[in-house]
Design a protein around this motif. Structure first.
Motif, PDB file in Angstrom:
ATOM      1  N   GLU A 145       0.839  -1.208   0.000  1.00 41.07           N
ATOM      2  CA  GLU A 145       0.000   0.000   0.000  1.00 41.07           C
ATOM      3  C   GLU A 145       0.878   1.265   0.000  1.00 41.07           C
ATOM      4  N   THR A 146       1.919   1.245   0.834  1.00 38.75           N
ATOM      5  CA  THR A 146       2.835   2.397   0.903  1.00 38.75           C
ATOM      6  C   THR A 146       3.551   2.575  -0.435  1.00 38.75           C
ATOM      7  N   ILE A 147       3.967   1.461  -1.041  1.00 41.07           N
ATOM      8  CA  ILE A 147       4.668   1.550  -2.334  1.00 41.07           C
ATOM      9  C   ILE A 147       3.741   2.155  -3.391  1.00 41.07           C
ATOM     10  N   ASP A 148       2.479   1.715  -3.417  1.00 36.56           N
ATOM     11  CA  ASP A 148       1.531   2.272  -4.391  1.00 36.56           C
ATOM     12  C   ASP A 148       1.352   3.778  -4.180  1.00 36.56           C
ATOM     13  N   LYS A 149       1.241   4.158  -2.919  1.00 36.53           N
ATOM     14  CA  LYS A 149       1.043   5.578  -2.591  1.00 36.53           C
ATOM     15  C   LYS A 149       2.251   6.390  -3.092  1.00 36.53           C
ATOM     16  N   ARG A 150       3.451   5.855  -2.854  1.00 36.81           N
ATOM     17  CA  ARG A 150       4.659   6.575  -3.258  1.00 36.81           C
ATOM     18  C   ARG A 150       4.790   6.627  -4.786  1.00 36.81           C
ATOM     19  N   MET A 151       4.414   5.520  -5.452  1.00 36.00           N
ATOM     20  CA  MET A 151       4.456   5.514  -6.923  1.00 36.00           C
ATOM     21  C   MET A 151       3.481   6.556  -7.481  1.00 36.00           C
ATOM     22  N   HIS A 152       2.285   6.639  -6.880  1.00 34.20           N
ATOM     23  CA  HIS A 152       1.295   7.604  -7.363  1.00 34.20           C
ATOM     24  C   HIS A 152       1.796   9.035  -7.230  1.00 34.20           C
ATOM     25  N   GLN A 153       2.602   9.278  -6.188  1.00 34.22           N
ATOM     26  CA  GLN A 153       3.050  10.653  -5.962  1.00 34.22           C
ATOM     27  C   GLN A 153       4.393  10.956  -6.620  1.00 34.22           C
ATOM     28  N   SER A 154       4.969   9.948  -7.297  1.00 32.51           N
ATOM     29  CA  SER A 154       6.316  10.167  -7.845  1.00 32.51           C
ATOM     30  C   SER A 154       6.319  11.266  -8.912  1.00 32.51           C
ATOM     31  N   TRP A 155       5.211  11.377  -9.668  1.00 32.40           N
ATOM     32  CA  TRP A 155       5.216  12.383 -10.732  1.00 32.40           C
ATOM     33  C   TRP A 155       5.206  13.798 -10.169  1.00 32.40           C
ATOM     34  N   ASP A 156       4.551  13.957  -9.031  1.00 30.97           N
ATOM     35  CA  ASP A 156       4.521  15.275  -8.386  1.00 30.97           C
ATOM     36  C   ASP A 156       5.961  15.718  -8.063  1.00 30.97           C
ATOM     37  N   GLU A 157       6.759  14.776  -7.541  1.00 26.29           N
ATOM     38  CA  GLU A 157       8.155  15.111  -7.205  1.00 26.29           C
ATOM     39  C   GLU A 157       8.962  15.350  -8.494  1.00 26.29           C
ATOM     40  N   ILE A 158       8.800  14.439  -9.467  1.00 24.71           N
ATOM     41  CA  ILE A 158       9.574  14.559 -10.720  1.00 24.71           C
ATOM     42  C   ILE A 158       9.280  15.896 -11.423  1.00 24.71           C
ATOM     43  N   SER A 159       8.039  16.384 -11.287  1.00 26.94           N
ATOM     44  CA  SER A 159       7.660  17.607 -12.011  1.00 26.94           C
ATOM     45  C   SER A 159       8.489  18.827 -11.576  1.00 26.94           C
ATOM     46  N   HIS A 160       9.230  18.705 -10.485  1.00 27.76           N
ATOM     47  CA  HIS A 160      10.039  19.837 -10.009  1.00 27.76           C
ATOM     48  C   HIS A 160      11.501  19.766 -10.443  1.00 27.76           C
ATOM     49  N   TRP A 161      11.806  18.861 -11.360  1.00 27.03           N
ATOM     50  CA  TRP A 161      13.206  18.617 -11.720  1.00 27.03           C
ATOM     51  C   TRP A 161      13.934  19.860 -12.215  1.00 27.03           C
ATOM     52  N   ARG A 162      13.201  20.792 -12.846  1.00 25.90           N
ATOM     53  CA  ARG A 162      13.860  21.968 -13.420  1.00 25.90           C
ATOM     54  C   ARG A 162      14.375  22.939 -12.368  1.00 25.90           C
ATOM     55  N   SER A 163      13.931  22.799 -11.123  1.00 24.64           N
ATOM     56  CA  SER A 163      14.340  23.763 -10.083  1.00 24.64           C
ATOM     57  C   SER A 163      15.710  23.430  -9.496  1.00 24.64           C
ATOM     58  N   TYR A 164      16.308  22.347  -9.951  1.00 21.28           N
ATOM     59  CA  TYR A 164      17.575  21.906  -9.342  1.00 21.28           C
ATOM     60  C   TYR A 164      18.784  22.323 -10.186  1.00 21.28           C
ATOM     61  N   ASP A 165      19.933  22.516  -9.505  1.00 19.73           N
ATOM     62  CA  ASP A 165      21.151  22.921 -10.222  1.00 19.73           C
ATOM     63  C   ASP A 165      21.637  21.812 -11.147  1.00 19.73           C
ATOM     64  N   TYR A 166      21.558  20.571 -10.656  1.00 16.03           N
ATOM     65  CA  TYR A 166      22.034  19.416 -11.431  1.00 16.03           C
ATOM     66  C   TYR A 166      20.966  18.323 -11.401  1.00 16.03           C
ATOM     67  N   VAL A 167      20.848  17.609 -12.510  1.00 17.74           N
ATOM     68  CA  VAL A 167      19.896  16.490 -12.585  1.00 17.74           C
ATOM     69  C   VAL A 167      20.658  15.265 -13.103  1.00 17.74           C
ATOM     70  N   LEU A 168      20.643  14.196 -12.325  1.00 15.88           N
ATOM     71  CA  LEU A 168      21.376  12.981 -12.695  1.00 15.88           C
ATOM     72  C   LEU A 168      20.395  11.832 -12.879  1.00 15.88           C
ATOM     73  N   VAL A 169      20.510  11.114 -13.974  1.00 16.13           N
ATOM     74  CA  VAL A 169      19.731   9.885 -14.130  1.00 16.13           C
ATOM     75  C   VAL A 169      20.519   8.798 -13.381  1.00 16.13           C
TER      76      VAL A 169
END
Ligand code: ADP
Ligand code: 5GP
Length: 212
Positions: A145-169
């Motif tokens: 259940e926790t994993i599903d919740k975190r997966m559902h919210q992962s896009w919200d976190e990813i959507s902020h990628w442009r605010s960071y100085d460096y982005v690493l895959v």
């Protein structure tokens, strides 16, 4: 040459590799200080109070916030998380770098704080969403259940990628760690991280004129 401490922020969607890289960075450079967050979340198996987190109740957390003891704080996945201010200030004043594992809300608040000019922010992206789920599952410390919740919210976190100085895959672990070390080493040489440079240039100037 003296150096100001950096506030090194690592963010990513849950499971993309922040804690893994934090631990590797601490092993690489023992002078780094890890900012141990306070949280109302329950400890995972193996997590140590005072080392991984300061586990606390909601009323203890609210008290710390109202006493202005937090550099930043946020509500993430149904729990409160925050970075205590005092250890960060002490480390930065002593010229030490501090490592933060915080979400995008924490990163924004730290950047907006009085220490914002000394921030180095790094965002980890997973190689794919399928791999992100595999990593969350392989960690084996959260319920389905926790994993599903975190997966559902992962896009919200990813959507902020442009605010960071460096982005690493974060694909290959060792290769990503090597890139992170390079970034930290370069950022330590930033002009505004070296408070004694102006004095050094003045001394060079005096010497230059004496010679002339
Ligand atoms: P986060 O702190 O971002 O939630 P973790 O660092 O706990 O994520 O990583 C989640 C899981 O993925 C852990 O089991 C970790 O060992 C694994 N992992 C992290 N980075 C990599 C990588 N580059 N390749 C393969 N597995 C990884
Ligand atoms: P976890 O429960 O997996 O340890 O962390 C969940 C999320 O909370 C992660 O995105 C992590 O970076 C974030 N987090 C951990 N500590 C803090 C903190 O002190 N402040 C903020 N804003 N986020 C935090």
């Amino acid at each position: 040459m003296a150096r100001r401490g950096l506030l090194i922020i690592l963010s990513s969607p849950s499971g993309a590799g922040k804690s893994t890289h934090s631990k590797r960075m601490m092993a690489w450079d023992p002078t780094l200080r890890f900012s141990v967050s306070a949280t109302t979340r329950q400890p995972r198996p193996g997590e140590v109070d005072g080392k991984d987190y300061h586990f606390c109740t909601e009323s203890e957390f609210r008290q710390m916030v109202s006493d202005d003891e937090m550099l930043e704080h946020a509500h993430v996945f149904g729990n409160f998380y925050g970075s205590p201010k005092a250890p960060v200030k002490a480390a930065i004043d002593a010229g030490r770098d501090v490592l933060f594992d915080v979400d995008w809300q924490g990163a924004e608040q730290i950047k907006d704080s009085s220490l914002g000019q000394h921030v180095l922010s790094v965002f980890f992206l997973p190689p794919s969403i399928a791999e992100l789920r595999r990593r969350l599952e392989s960690r084996g410390q959260d319920t389905a259940e926790t994993i599903d919740k975190r997966m559902h919210q992962s896009w919200d976190e990813i959507s902020h990628w442009r605010s960071y100085d460096y982005v690493l895959v974060n694909d290959d672990l060792d290769a990503t760690e090597a890139r992170l070390r390079t970034i930290v080493e370069a950022e330590r040489q930033r002009r505004d991280q070296q408070p004694d440079l102006a004095d050094h240039v003045r001394a060079l100037q005096d010497e230059f004129h004496e010679e002339g």
